[in-house]
Design a protein around this motif. Structure first.
Motif: not given
Length: 350
Positions: A206-208, A214-215, A201-202, A348-350
């Motif tokens: 793509d970053a994760a 890929d979840e 939701d954030g 919150g640094a991503l």
């Protein structure tokens, strides 16, 4: 986790204390300031807290049955504290032993909630947000219906048998795990919740995926493969645990768990003013002074530089007592990079 000081006598206190063992003063934890405070009962039954002289409090509704030492503002309509309000289902306390199991679970859960608050993470009860709120079910096995520890859409389910140390150790051995604790379970399952909140939701999918994979890969197939074949050879080179290899969701949750392990343990070390300086070597990799707040430290490398020598020291202390290593893991560079992702995500640094 901090150690605290009794405002009446200066005695050192621990997070779980409800009474100062030195002067007998009653204590209560103030969720809004994350402070353990000496308290005095007033004539009308309300509680005044030394650490918050401008407010009045009342005990949590679970103070007696669950030994909860968290307080609720006296002017609040709530009966339960911020931690206990997250409960949806508690164990059947008419069953022998369930009261002790529940007390153990709640003690671990309060440590979890403390850490989440220190990290300023979004934390809303499902009572206040049916779609995105967090809730806990603490369930027992039923005939032909085992209670499965897990997470689904903000609901964390914990099998209360995990609060039994003998049963938990049996399962640890059966599954070949080096480590298994109630606090670890809670940290892991809430990691799935924060994947939903902070990643899905954030806007960080793509970053994760670039870090954990890929979840969208089939979870049921991954689960079957993991329990049939185990972790792939050489998993230690890229993951924090064998279970993390199962699926990207589990890699994230396991990495999240280890990040909270690091933050809370380093916080305790800092609170005690620990410094590691082995007389046998001047190697900088096993020397450190933990003199920073890991919950606000912006540089993750500083946490890593302190964590490695600290775990070497505490593992050695455990062995001297005939115990297993306190932290029986070795962090590879790729695993550290994943932990760094969690660090940046929660800040919150991503």
């Amino acid at each position: 986790m901090h150690v605290f000081i009794c405002q009446k006598c200066g005695n050192m206190l621990h997070f779980e204390n409800s009474t100062c063992l030195n002067c007998g003063t009653s204590l209560g934890f103030l969720p809004e300031s994350l402070t353990l405070s000496a308290i005095d009962r007033q004539a009308d039954g309300s509680l005044s807290a030394v650490a918050a002289p401008n407010a009045m409090y009342k005990p949590c509704g679970n103070a007696t049955v669950a030994h909860c030492n968290w307080l609720v503002r006296a002017d609040s309509e709530e009966t339960f504290c911020a931690a206990c309000r997250l409960n949806r289902t508690i164990p059947d306390l008419s069953v022998a032993g369930n009261d002790e199991r529940w007390q153990s679970i709640e003690e671990a859960k309060r440590r979890l909630i403390y850490a989440l608050k220190r990290l300023n993470l979004p934390l809303t009860s499902r009572l206040n947000d049916q779609e995105n709120g967090l809730a806990f079910d603490f369930l027992a096995d039923k005939p032909n219906d085992p209670a499965m520890t897990g997470h689904a859409d903000g609901l964390v389910t914990i099998n209360i048998s995990e609060a039994d140390s003998a049963e938990r150790e049996r399962r640890r051995i059966e599954l070949g795990e080096p480590y298994r604790t109630m606090l670890g379970h809670l940290r892991h399952e809430v990691g799935h919740y924060y994947w939903d909140v902070l990643v899905r939701d954030g806007g960080k999918l793509d970053a994760a995926r670039a870090v954990f994979g890929d979840e969208r890969a089939s979870y049921s197939e991954a689960l079957k493969r993991h329990y049939e074949n185990g972790a792939p050879a050489g998993w230690e080179s890229a993951y924090v645990s064998a279970y993390a290899t199962m699926h990207p969701w589990e890699d994230f949750a396991e990495t999240w768990t280890h990040y909270l392990h690091m933050a809370d343990t380093l916080d305790t070390a800092a609170s005690f003013g620990l410094a590691i300086d082995p007389v046998a070597t001047d190697d900088e990799e096993v020397n450190t002074e933990v003199a920073f707040d890991p919950y606000t430290e912006p540089r993750f490398q500083r946490m890593v530089d302190a964590w490695i020598p600290l775990t070497v020291a505490v593992n050695s202390l455990n062995r001297s007592m005939g115990q297993r290593d306190l932290y029986p893991f070795v962090l590879s560079d790729p695993a550290i990079a994943k932990l760094g992702f969690i660090h940046d995500l929660v800040r919150g640094a991503l």
